[in-house]
Enzyme design. Structure first.
Site, mmCIF file in Angstrom:
data_model
loop_
_atom_site.group_PDB
_atom_site.id
_atom_site.type_symbol
_atom_site.label_atom_id
_atom_site.label_comp_id
_atom_site.label_asym_id
_atom_site.label_seq_id
_atom_site.Cartn_x
_atom_site.Cartn_y
_atom_site.Cartn_z
ATOM 1 N N GLY B 154 0.818 -1.198 0.000
ATOM 2 C CA GLY B 154 0.000 0.000 0.000
ATOM 3 C C GLY B 154 0.857 1.255 0.000
ATOM 4 O O GLY B 154 2.042 1.224 0.336
ATOM 5 N N CYS B 155 0.232 2.362 -0.379
ATOM 6 C CA CYS B 155 0.980 3.613 -0.500
ATOM 7 C C CYS B 155 1.466 4.092 0.856
ATOM 8 O O CYS B 155 2.651 4.397 1.034
ATOM 9 C CB CYS B 155 0.117 4.661 -1.196
ATOM 10 S SG CYS B 155 -1.529 4.866 -0.504
ATOM 11 N N TYR B 156 0.558 4.160 1.828
ATOM 12 C CA TYR B 156 0.977 4.577 3.173
ATOM 13 C C TYR B 156 2.025 3.613 3.730
ATOM 14 O O TYR B 156 2.975 4.014 4.400
ATOM 15 C CB TYR B 156 -0.225 4.577 4.129
ATOM 16 C CG TYR B 156 -1.139 5.754 3.992
ATOM 17 C CD1 TYR B 156 -0.697 7.048 4.211
ATOM 18 C CD2 TYR B 156 -2.494 5.579 3.687
ATOM 19 C CE1 TYR B 156 -1.560 8.138 4.115
ATOM 20 C CE2 TYR B 156 -3.362 6.661 3.587
ATOM 21 C CZ TYR B 156 -2.891 7.939 3.804
ATOM 22 O OH TYR B 156 -3.752 9.022 3.715
#
Lengths: 351, 351, 351, 351
Positions: B154-156
């Site tokens: 995921g990006c986070y």
């Protein structure tokens, strides 16, 4: 001496937005190598100090401005300098045998008196004004081939001229009816600090400036006059949009006949056939600035109005790419006899 | 059948932001050719209709989602689909013999029960959860080599894990003291319409959301627990920033010793040696999101505080590139045994 | 029954941006009390649920739309409803004896056929179209005094008409030469969700839309034709600016004489004498949208061009205040015989 | 001499953002009249020249800085000056018998040595430091009543302290566990020009700055230490958000017990009972900055996490209103024995 076999390029004005965009775009050019990044104000410092996005990409200290030294390191020079600076520097670079693509406005006008009227400082000597090729690639590309000295068009001028020339040349619009309502992102004002580019003054704000007084007017009129064969005078408004990149020129003209949108699409597609950086949109579709952001495209759309007999032409570019660094590289490609798209295959960054 | 000799890639979810970013980035990949752009919702339409920035670049109609057809056209599939969709589709694609890089969150957790708790729908079957390699390239790159099925982080998670792992692995920070205050541009919420992404609600606004409830928490904890050897639980806040691209994770942890900023810089540079996409900034310098925009970089900086015994770690990425499409391509490069940077040499777009 | 002695006001469409702006502005009106906030879609819910900025300020549940109930609670109704809804509701409210200020476009045109052509649904009955007073306060204020039913002008129309009327009435500009290049913040599109108002699509973007097709065109032409005495047809372009509030109309017209900027300033100051909400700027000064943000002002500036014989007129408003809720209250003040500035003494919010 | 019976106010620093916001807010104060707008840099010029939004509203030339002259014209002075300037000016104003509300940071710290450490210039004399009342209205309001000299809290401090004090005073959070992750709009940096506030550098960017070094840290620690009775040291990060107005402090602390969100809501509502400018949101609801924009509210929400034993507290203000001009007027209201809300009844501007 070049060991890579690549064309060696120097960039004067590497700490301005046009300069760093040249650096970004040239990173992926297969035939050009940057051999010097030059800045009069920050010479000696690593370029990544002022532009941390280049960390690890361009590990190079800024050089000072010295024509002889540049000639020893480079084959071609991009001068992304403020107007007035190029006027003095470019002749030295040309004398030193360098090819030059000048991104300032100093060599765009053929008439020195007109230059002085709009730019408010002394014009370069006339021989250089005449030597400079006005590098509007899709219109004057054949003049660029083999040239040593290109004057890169202004950002507003590029968007506006590409949007007007086919219709004007075809005689479809009245030459004395042209109104250009142009809008630009803030990066066009450069990196210098002032209240005009202060975030809190620009954000959530929309303003007009330099109405009928912008220095891109004379190059637009000079070019339209050449195309039309009649003296063209335009009404020209510039606005500042709360965004960083992008220019839209919304242009109005009276039509000389009952043309509709598909007629315009056909005319423009024929004019720009084989020139991939101009994308003429389908009838009924108008381009938005983000659709060309980060790329060298100029997108054009039309709305004709039978009620008023006028056509509205919308033309968009990324002001730092097609309006500056991208077109400069495109010009160099043409000068070198390469495909004009070489190293410029950037898809717009969306969203 | 491939005539180009290039790896043939299909993109499922081509009309989402992750999908179109894959298209943008893959345009310049020397060894990959896009052979199918797929969308369940818009099958049959030209992709440039919904994404006019692709006009003239990708002249292709969207295909429907059919594993057998995909297998006939492609060697590898990027699944940039909503969570829940990949859970069903990916097993079919793997069965059909395709390599898969999954950008949804469906295969990031090893524990199906945990998946159901955070994602609120049924987990994929356990064998696929175990088969999926969690493709955090700079940490688990060796697992990726030769793998057929990658679950893209995921990006986070990418921004946060790359910023925490070296210090946690070295034992410099207390594993039970980690607080992640993350901020994201709006593109992370996707292209679906809702009040949450309405311009007038977001612009000139800053808001927190899903505090301690974001579905990226379990993959962060799973990975940190593996690295640390002790069960790690984090406090995790996500905020929406009025910008389109970019993530910053500002992270806080108690230190196990009197380390200073240079110590951290040295530790991280050693950890990430040879991995060009992680740029550890000099002591005293913190990265900003725009400095990686449009590129695959993750930039990291540190502030240590002797007064409190805590370190503040700042990590930034472009959420759609390193946080999605770029890291997916990096993973594919590693799967294929290519250099991880291949086709990803994008300089950040600045300004 | 009113115990306060204040005029009781109901707002239909309280969950749209025009409705909540009416609520904001009326909080400080000394002679008006809001007695009902009405929403067909959210009836029963507390208004602060959907609009948390009203927490503790308006502690009231939303009422449903019922003309009889409204008549029991209010003396005047603001209808901030979508077009088509007011067409049916307003006659009921008028029949019930209420005063109405309608912010939809349903009653702005005198010609029902023209309404149907531009709005694409059936027109209200002709008697109501004729009864409605077009409430452009600084031009038709005397018609408003004592009226029971006001049709509040559109946002684009307000900015454009206030900028054009004095010159057109004076015969200084050619009635067949008018081009309006208008730009609006995104709030003008309302609170409904769509790709058109999606943050990631709008931010860092500038786009044109509905060129020569916007439904404010006929009310502009109807009014200019009345002023001029000749049939006026305008070229009209609308653009979306990446900001929330604000409209600028940049307008072009051929002049009937050699007027300069000071001439225009003098003419307009004379025309708008005693009308404090129109601020005519000094010669050479053009207004920006932020300079009226949050307030009921309309600021106007001029640039004349002897080279082309054209004048450029720039007019700015806050689209939700002077372009909607503010002008609606100003109209009510005039209806009641109060000073038009009552309760509207808001200084622009800057920066 | 006052003929209106109103309190006469002078504003020093009228050309900064704090100064013009005082002007905006005071326009509607029933008991205060601005009798002098003062600027050392622009004395003599009309204020509307630099701030055209004030055209026709404040038709007054800027006065120079002269304590004796001010004393002749005003009863109270707001000093919205850079730090270092107030240190010298305020004693003269107090000597001249004026009441002073100082918006600079010069008199917030009781310990001159600490001032010099954080502000890097000489501290004001100790007697003035001791005399100044730290005007955090909802906490120290009773000290303000009847005071002559108020030091107005910093913007970050106001948001952070109002969010922490009730829990810290109640002993619910560990005094040595406090981490403040603060985010501010750009207006907090003032109107001075620099690369840090350049639109093209800020827009579509998010950056951290002055981590653990911001000059608001000592006033936060001084106040929390007083409240807690134990020496409090905080970790404090400031970030710049691409927006003009608004501050959010996201705060983390370890809890001394198993409190849930409703517990915190109850505690804070009790603490702030009767103080309308602090709005404690319902359990599960977190405030966003736009929900207080343009108003004097401070909105607070909570997320407790049983997994980690930590609470996350979110507090938002408009940095120029509650964080500067609004709280200054609130303080003056308290000094005068008026209701603290007088003249401050501004509903947040939304959207």
């Amino acid at each position: 001496m070049t060991v890579t076999g690549k064309l060696r390029a120097a960039i004067v004005g590497s700490t301005g937005y046009g300069g760093v965009e040249l650096i970004r775009l040239l990173q992926n050019h297969p035939d050009i190598e940057i051999t010097s990044v030059i800045s009069s104000s920050s010479a000696g410092a690593p370029i990544e100090e002022g532009f941390p996005h280049l960390t690890g990409i361009v590990q190079r200290n800024l050089d000072g401005v010295d024509a002889a030294e540049i000639a020893g390191r480079a084959d071609v020079v991009f001068t992304a300098t403020p107007s007035g600076v190029s006027a003095k520097l470019v002749p030295q670079l040309l004398e030193a045998g360098l090819k030059v693509v000048d991104l300032s406005g100093d060599f765009r006008l053929k008439d020195g008196a007109e230059y002085e009227q709009w730019y408010k400082h002394p014009a370069p000597s006339d021989s250089y004004l005449q030597q400079a090729v006005y590098g509007l690639c899709e219109v004057f590309g054949e003049r660029t081939a083999g040239a040593d000295f290109i004057s890169n068009p202004g950002c507003y001028s590029t968007a506006s001229l590409l949007g007007l020339i086919p219709a004007l040349q075809a005689g479809w619009i009245k030459h004395d009816s042209i109104i250009i309502d142009a809008k630009s992102g803030v990066s066009g004002a450069g990196r210098g600090t002032s209240l005009m580019v202060h975030y809190s003054e620009i954000n959530e704000n929309f303003k007009a400036y330099k109405v009928n007084k912008h220095q891109h007017i004379p190059e637009i009129e000079q070019t339209l006059t050449e195309i039309s064969g009649e003296k063209v005078t335009v009404t020209f408004t510039t606005h500042l949009v709360p965004m960083t990149r992008g220019i839209m020129s919304t242009m109005y003209a009276g039509m000389n006949g009952g043309y509709n949108e598909q007629d315009f699409v056909n005319l423009y597609r024929k004019y720009y056939a084989g020139r991939p950086f101009v994308r003429v949109r389908d009838a009924g579709v108008l381009p938005a600035t983000k659709e060309v952001s980060g790329s060298n495209y100029c997108d054009i759309g039309f709305a004709t109005d039978a009620r008023t007999g006028r056509v509205t032409i919308v033309s968009v570019i990324d002001n730092i790419v097609k309006g500056a660094a991208g077109q400069a590289i495109q010009n160099l490609n043409l000068m070198m006899g390469w495909e004009e798209t070489r190293g410029l295959g950037y898809t717009p960054v969306y969203p």
